[in-house]
Motif scaffolding. Structure first.
Motif, PDB file in Angstrom:
ATOM      1  N   GLY A 377     -64.327  30.306  34.155  1.00 59.99           N
ATOM      2  CA  GLY A 377     -62.955  29.888  34.416  1.00 59.99           C
ATOM      3  C   GLY A 377     -62.492  28.680  33.635  1.00 59.99           C
ATOM      4  O   GLY A 377     -61.387  28.185  33.850  1.00 59.99           O
ATOM      5  N   THR A 378     -63.307  28.172  32.713  1.00 63.90           N
ATOM      6  CA  THR A 378     -62.932  26.981  31.944  1.00 63.90           C
ATOM      7  C   THR A 378     -61.954  27.360  30.842  1.00 63.90           C
ATOM      8  O   THR A 378     -62.201  28.287  30.068  1.00 63.90           O
ATOM      9  N   ASP A 379     -60.847  26.645  30.769  1.00 65.28           N
ATOM     10  CA  ASP A 379     -59.816  26.921  29.767  1.00 65.28           C
ATOM     11  C   ASP A 379     -59.997  25.971  28.588  1.00 65.28           C
ATOM     12  O   ASP A 379     -59.729  24.778  28.689  1.00 65.28           O
ATOM     13  N   PHE A 380     -60.469  26.526  27.474  1.00 67.64           N
ATOM     14  CA  PHE A 380     -60.665  25.717  26.274  1.00 67.64           C
ATOM     15  C   PHE A 380     -59.433  25.713  25.371  1.00 67.64           C
ATOM     16  O   PHE A 380     -59.493  25.245  24.230  1.00 67.64           O
ATOM     17  N   GLY A 381     -58.338  26.224  25.870  1.00 66.64           N
ATOM     18  CA  GLY A 381     -57.105  26.213  25.091  1.00 66.64           C
ATOM     19  C   GLY A 381     -57.052  27.364  24.100  1.00 66.64           C
ATOM     20  O   GLY A 381     -57.786  28.346  24.212  1.00 66.64           O
ATOM     21  N   THR A 382     -56.207  27.219  23.091  1.00 63.68           N
ATOM     22  CA  THR A 382     -55.979  28.310  22.138  1.00 63.68           C
ATOM     23  C   THR A 382     -56.405  27.939  20.727  1.00 63.68           C
ATOM     24  O   THR A 382     -56.062  28.633  19.779  1.00 63.68           O
ATOM     25  N   ARG A 383     -57.167  26.858  20.588  1.00 68.91           N
ATOM     26  CA  ARG A 383     -57.569  26.443  19.245  1.00 68.91           C
ATOM     27  C   ARG A 383     -58.604  27.394  18.651  1.00 68.91           C
ATOM     28  O   ARG A 383     -59.374  28.031  19.355  1.00 68.91           O
ATOM     29  N   GLU A 384     -58.622  27.463  17.332  1.00 67.76           N
ATOM     30  CA  GLU A 384     -59.592  28.303  16.636  1.00 67.76           C
ATOM     31  C   GLU A 384     -61.006  27.810  16.906  1.00 67.76           C
ATOM     32  O   GLU A 384     -61.269  26.614  16.929  1.00 67.76           O
ATOM     33  N   GLY A 385     -61.920  28.748  17.123  1.00 69.59           N
ATOM     34  CA  GLY A 385     -63.334  28.396  17.193  1.00 69.59           C
ATOM     35  C   GLY A 385     -63.921  28.275  18.578  1.00 69.59           C
ATOM     36  O   GLY A 385     -65.133  28.345  18.745  1.00 69.59           O
ATOM     37  N   VAL A 386     -63.074  28.051  19.613  1.00 75.30           N
ATOM     38  CA  VAL A 386     -63.594  27.905  20.968  1.00 75.30           C
ATOM     39  C   VAL A 386     -62.753  28.759  21.925  1.00 75.30           C
ATOM     40  O   VAL A 386     -62.029  28.242  22.780  1.00 75.30           O
ATOM     41  N   PRO A 387     -62.845  30.092  21.800  1.00 75.81           N
ATOM     42  CA  PRO A 387     -62.058  30.942  22.713  1.00 75.81           C
ATOM     43  C   PRO A 387     -62.533  30.794  24.157  1.00 75.81           C
ATOM     44  O   PRO A 387     -63.705  30.525  24.420  1.00 75.81           O
ATOM     45  N   SER A 388     -61.601  30.946  25.077  1.00 69.94           N
ATOM     46  CA  SER A 388     -61.909  30.796  26.506  1.00 69.94           C
ATOM     47  C   SER A 388     -62.433  32.117  27.055  1.00 69.94           C
ATOM     48  O   SER A 388     -61.705  32.891  27.688  1.00 69.94           O
ATOM     49  N   VAL A 389     -63.713  32.376  26.809  1.00 71.24           N
ATOM     50  CA  VAL A 389     -64.315  33.638  27.249  1.00 71.24           C
ATOM     51  C   VAL A 389     -65.692  33.365  27.855  1.00 71.24           C
ATOM     52  O   VAL A 389     -66.341  32.372  27.538  1.00 71.24           O
ATOM     53  N   SER A 390     -66.098  34.252  28.759  1.00 73.26           N
ATOM     54  CA  SER A 390     -67.502  34.291  29.170  1.00 73.26           C
ATOM     55  C   SER A 390     -68.174  35.340  28.302  1.00 73.26           C
ATOM     56  O   SER A 390     -67.529  36.286  27.839  1.00 73.26           O
ATOM     57  N   MET A 391     -69.479  35.183  28.065  1.00 77.02           N
ATOM     58  CA  MET A 391     -70.147  36.008  27.056  1.00 77.02           C
ATOM     59  C   MET A 391     -71.431  36.619  27.597  1.00 77.02           C
ATOM     60  O   MET A 391     -72.012  36.128  28.551  1.00 77.02           O
ATOM     61  N   GLY A 392     -71.860  37.680  26.945  1.00 75.36           N
ATOM     62  CA  GLY A 392     -73.125  38.291  27.279  1.00 75.36           C
ATOM     63  C   GLY A 392     -72.987  39.693  27.856  1.00 75.36           C
ATOM     64  O   GLY A 392     -72.049  39.988  28.603  1.00 75.36           O
ATOM     65  N   LYS A 393     -73.919  40.559  27.488  1.00 78.73           N
ATOM     66  CA  LYS A 393     -73.980  41.931  27.997  1.00 78.73           C
ATOM     67  C   LYS A 393     -75.130  42.044  28.975  1.00 78.73           C
ATOM     68  O   LYS A 393     -76.219  41.504  28.719  1.00 78.73           O
ATOM     69  N   ILE A 394     -74.900  42.739  30.065  1.00 85.86           N
ATOM     70  CA  ILE A 394     -75.866  42.788  31.164  1.00 85.86           C
ATOM     71  C   ILE A 394     -76.705  44.053  31.089  1.00 85.86           C
ATOM     72  O   ILE A 394     -76.163  45.165  31.015  1.00 85.86           O
ATOM     73  N   SER A 395     -78.026  43.868  31.091  1.00 89.41           N
ATOM     74  CA  SER A 395     -78.962  44.995  31.101  1.00 89.41           C
ATOM     75  C   SER A 395     -79.761  44.977  32.396  1.00 89.41           C
ATOM     76  O   SER A 395     -80.405  43.971  32.713  1.00 89.41           O
ATOM     77  N   PHE A 396     -79.708  46.071  33.121  1.00 89.19           N
ATOM     78  CA  PHE A 396     -80.485  46.178  34.352  1.00 89.19           C
ATOM     79  C   PHE A 396     -81.869  46.778  34.044  1.00 89.19           C
ATOM     80  O   PHE A 396     -82.012  47.576  33.112  1.00 89.19           O
ATOM     81  N   PRO A 397     -82.877  46.395  34.822  1.00 86.81           N
ATOM     82  CA  PRO A 397     -84.228  46.896  34.554  1.00 86.81           C
ATOM     83  C   PRO A 397     -84.372  48.407  34.705  1.00 86.81           C
ATOM     84  O   PRO A 397     -85.176  49.034  34.022  1.00 86.81           O
ATOM     85  N   ARG A 398     -83.601  49.007  35.632  1.00 79.73           N
ATOM     86  CA  ARG A 398     -83.726  50.450  35.879  1.00 79.73           C
ATOM     87  C   ARG A 398     -82.346  51.080  36.007  1.00 79.73           C
ATOM     88  O   ARG A 398     -81.410  50.434  36.354  1.00 79.73           O
TER      89      ARG A 398
END
Length: 398
Positions: A377-398
């Motif tokens: 939920g952190t808003d880093f603004g609209t500047r180039e280089g620091v987009p306000s996104v959460s990252m990562g793809k989730i892999s389940f074991p089974r």
């Protein structure tokens, strides 16, 4: 699948999580493994490093990666096989660490895996108008989850690129959440193969945070230390300390469009490699530079480009504290050169902030994974280089 989603929901709702952060950098020396206890999210994130180690790579494993690393022409079958192989091997390394630490795998909530970068291609570097920024990290998250039995979050850089970033440096997100402090302007300088820094304003405003790569950190030093002295790195800068800086070569090394490009920007060994140095030697007529003098010059090259980048973004009327991490922080000659060029800075290690410099990148990926499941939920603004996104793809074991 419903059972796995319910498990992830419980992890997200828990007061704290045990997350293993993994990092394998461009030096290819090994896998950094940090077992972290994390609670909260955003600026309320609190983290304790329970265990940390670096699992060294076998030489054959390094050679396998080098065969596709930062190369435009490769064996695609080998790349395909390595993607699965590295994910499985990293998973086994995690299990070995847990066994050594006497920690059961079912006590771990998440693994945060950076993977192994094999090619980095920001648009400012590839120059192809019809194509976007791109980067590739291998070491498949599904293979790691299946091997360990632990939910794995991986491939963090792709969302950053999809949102307009260059996929790096990602340290800025963890740096801000863990290390920003009210009324203290901080520079978090990390010197791995490539050097980058995060500016954390004393205002603690996320939309004022800044990050960029600066150019080489240790990548050229390590390459020529290995070539001339058959050592993995210049321990304590001793080899460079016994040499003299070659001014003509230093000028030629700094004469590259990357250093004139606007901030923020990213780069990698695709640009800064042995060939880069050899071309600079030819241009400057310094092919006969002695090995110790070459290392002295390359050390100064890293230091000057780091310091000059920092100077481009600071207000000289303000006070700053610089916290160093990564392999370069252990090189007193490199650090001496940096301090000489930033005389008004207080300089310390990230250990002063509660995280050992060698563990910092692995720890920061644990923070990113924590944000994936609990924050974002952190808003880093609209500047180039620091987009306000959460990252990562989730892999389940089974």
């Amino acid at each position: 699948m419903m059972r796995q989603i319910e498990k992830l929901y419980k992890i997200a709702c828990s007061p704290s999580r045990r997350i293993i952060g993994l990092m394998s950098g461009t030096s290819l020396d090994g896998l950094d493994v940090a077992l972290c206890q994390v609670s909260g999210s955003g600026l309320a994130t609190e983290l304790t490093v329970e265990r940390f180690t670096t699992v060294p790579y076998a030489e054959r494993f390094r050679d396998d990666i080098r065969s596709v690393f930062a190369k435009k022409t490769i064996d695609f079958q080998h790349l395909c096989l390595l993607n699965a192989h590295i994910g499985t091997q990293h998973g086994r390394m995690v299990l070995d660490c847990l066994d050594t630490w006497k920690v059961n795998a079912n006590e771990i909530d998440l693994i945060a895996s950076h993977g192994q970068t094999v090619y980095h291609a920001p648009k400012k570097q590839h120059g192809l108008a019809d194509y976007p920024n791109a980067t590739l990290q291998i070491g498949d998250g599904d293979h790691m989850a299946h091997t360990t039995g632990i939910i794995t979050i991986s491939d963090f850089r792709q969302k950053h690129i999809a949102a307009g970033g260059e996929g790096a440096p990602l340290a800025v997100y963890g740096d801000y959440l863990l290390f920003s402090k009210k009324d203290e302007n901080r520079i978090l300088l990390n010197m791995g193969g490539i050097a980058n820094f995060t500016y954390l304003p004393g205002s603690q405003r996320a939309d004022e945070v800044f990050t960029t790569d600066t150019g080489p950190g240790n990548t050229l030093l390590d390459a020529f230390t290995s070539l001339y002295f058959q050592k993995p790195y210049d321990e304590n800068g001793a080899l460079a300390a016994s040499g003299k800086i070659e001014p003509k070569l230093l000028a030629a090394l700094k004469d590259h469009s990357f250093f004139d490009a606007s901030f923020p920007k990213t780069t990698g060994p695709e640009v800064f490699n042995a060939e880069y140095v050899q071309v600079a030697q030819v241009r400057s007529g310094t092919q006969g530079t002695l090995p110790h003098d070459l290392l002295a010059t390359l050390t100064r090259f890293s230091a000057e480009t780091i310091a000059e980048s920092i100077k481009r973004v600071i207000e000289f009327s303000e006070k700053y504290t610089l916290y160093a991490s990564g392999g370069g922080a252990h090189n007193p000659i490199l650090m001496q050169h940096i301090c000489e060029q930033l005389p008004n800075f207080a300089v310390d290690s990230t250990e002063k902030l509660g995280v050992a410099g060698d563990a910092k990148e692995a720890v920061l990926f644990a923070v990113l994974a924590n944000e994936t499941v609990t924050g974002g939920g952190t808003d880093f603004g609209t500047r180039e280089g620091v987009p306000s996104v959460s990252m990562g793809k989730i892999s389940f074991p089974r």
